[in-house]
Design a protein around this motif. Structure first.
Motif, PDB file in Angstrom:
ATOM      1  N   GLY A 276       0.790  -1.220   0.000  1.00  0.00           N
ATOM      2  CA  GLY A 276       0.000   0.000   0.000  1.00  0.00           C
ATOM      3  C   GLY A 276       0.816   1.262   0.000  1.00  0.00           C
ATOM      4  N   ARG A 277       0.118   2.366  -0.172  1.00  0.00           N
ATOM      5  CA  ARG A 277       0.700   3.694  -0.136  1.00  0.00           C
ATOM      6  C   ARG A 277       0.324   4.369   1.175  1.00  0.00           C
ATOM      7  N   PRO A 278       1.138   5.301   1.666  1.00  0.00           N
ATOM      8  CA  PRO A 278       0.774   6.048   2.864  1.00  0.00           C
ATOM      9  C   PRO A 278      -0.543   6.804   2.621  1.00  0.00           C
ATOM     10  N   PRO A 279      -1.362   6.963   3.654  1.00  0.00           N
ATOM     11  CA  PRO A 279      -1.118   6.622   5.061  1.00  0.00           C
ATOM     12  C   PRO A 279      -1.445   5.170   5.419  1.00  0.00           C
ATOM     13  N   GLY A 280      -1.742   4.331   4.463  1.00  0.00           N
ATOM     14  CA  GLY A 280      -2.003   2.929   4.744  1.00  0.00           C
ATOM     15  C   GLY A 280      -0.723   2.175   5.008  1.00  0.00           C
ATOM     16  N   PRO A 281      -0.833   0.911   5.381  1.00  0.00           N
ATOM     17  CA  PRO A 281       0.363   0.110   5.666  1.00  0.00           C
ATOM     18  C   PRO A 281       1.164  -0.146   4.392  1.00  0.00           C
ATOM     19  N   ALA A 282       2.481  -0.269   4.543  1.00  0.00           N
ATOM     20  CA  ALA A 282       3.353  -0.510   3.397  1.00  0.00           C
ATOM     21  C   ALA A 282       3.128  -1.903   2.825  1.00  0.00           C
ATOM     22  N   ALA A 283       2.910  -2.894   3.694  1.00  0.00           N
ATOM     23  CA  ALA A 283       2.676  -4.256   3.230  1.00  0.00           C
ATOM     24  C   ALA A 283       2.068  -5.082   4.347  1.00  0.00           C
TER      25      ALA A 283
END
Length: 319
Positions: A276-283
């Protein structure tokens, strides 16, 4: 919504609490044909078109793995100018790749075959579509990458598509008259009302007039929510379930904010890595398992029962 003495598959599905996660049919191309008359139960297949033209369009659609849908404006309003056709493709970048045209004679639908065979780009001159509303068809405006919102209202295919779909079509058409079309069968009758945003390739279900305006408004603002989400059509069912689980855990996100980076099959199900992309989790790694439901009547048409496959996200953990 229930009518005494008559079976409605959407009522039954809601009473059972049927899961709709992971039920978006796979596909990344759509052909829309505006047809202002009555729709046959089997949609495009049942139209009495010139046989040669119909065969060409059907073969081209099969070769491109494109879904053919008949469309019309809500209420079958009278519109100036000839009916339209469109070819829409999802390409993973967020660009809304579309080609639009018009047709008066059946033979003019062969333009669809040419559009399917021709590479397109979002800024190409022939991506211009006929203007909407009261604007003249002689002065087309650029479509500008706007998505198309399709509402299944195919009552001859399934009663629930009409009973639940048409109020949603009315509500959405009043809010976004230039974007919204009613369409033939999109799959998942028991999840009516169904809305598909193309070429984003996002399926929403179990909608009513109020929730549909909220869901589509959020989508157009770049926020896909897990509630009412059936899935993304470029993903397969377990992957759809994984992304929906991430959206449910971490909150709404844009259509392209999450991607499936890896899918591993094991004895118990699937291990799916979602980046994912910020502000979500990276993985995150999502474990998905499949199960079959008991036999139920899943459509309004016919008394036959069948079992459905449900995809459950049983764990979500940082990658």
């Amino acid at each position: 919504m229930t009518t005494t003495g008559r079976f409605f598959c959407a009522d039954a599905a809601r009473a059972r609490g049927d899961s709709m996660v992971g039920t978006a049919p796979h596909g990344t191309a759509w052909i829309l044909i505006e047809y202002r008359g009555g729709w046959p139960a089997n949609g495009f297949d049942g139209l009495a078109l010139e046989p040669g033209t119909k065969a060409l369009v059907f073969a081209a659609a099969q070769a491109a793995q494109a879904r053919v849908l008949l469309v019309r404006r809500h209420g079958r309003q009278q519109h100036q100018g000839p009916p339209r056709w469109a070819v829409l493709r999802y390409d993973g970048t967020g660009a809304h790749r579309q080609r639009w045209g018009t047709w008066d004679r059946d033979e003019e639908l062969t333009q669809i075959v040419q559009a399917l065979d021709t590479p397109d780009a979002p800024d190409a001159p022939d991506l211009k579509a006929p203007a909407f509303g009261t604007a003249s068809l002689d002065a087309p405006e650029e479509w500008g990458g706007r998505p198309v919102v399709l509402v299944c209202a195919h009552g001859l295919h399934d009663a629930c598509c009409a009973v639940r779909g048409r109020p949603v079509g009315r509500a959405l058409s009043e809010r976004w008259p230039e974007l919204v079309w009613e369409c033939t069968h999109v799959g998942g009758d028991r999840f009516a009302a169904n809305v598909v945003v193309v070429p984003d390739g996002v399926y929403y279900g179990n909608l009513d007039a109020g929730s549909s305006v909220a869901v589509v408004g959020e989508h157009l603002a770049g926020r896909v929510r897990a509630e009412h989400l059936r899935g993304y059509t470029d993903l397969f069912p377990p992957q759809q379930a994984a992304v929906a689980a991430v959206l449910g855990r971490f909150g709404p996100a844009g259509r392209h904010d999450y991607a499936v980076a890896r899918t591993l099959r094991d004895e118990d199900g699937w291990q799916i890595r979602v980046t994912g992309r910020p502000p979500g989790p990276a993985a995150v790694d999502v474990e998905v398992r499949a199960r079959r439901t008991p036999q139920n009547r899943l459509t309004c048409r016919g008394p036959a029962t069948s079992s459905a496959v449900v995809y459950d996200a049983v764990s979500i953990r940082p990658a």
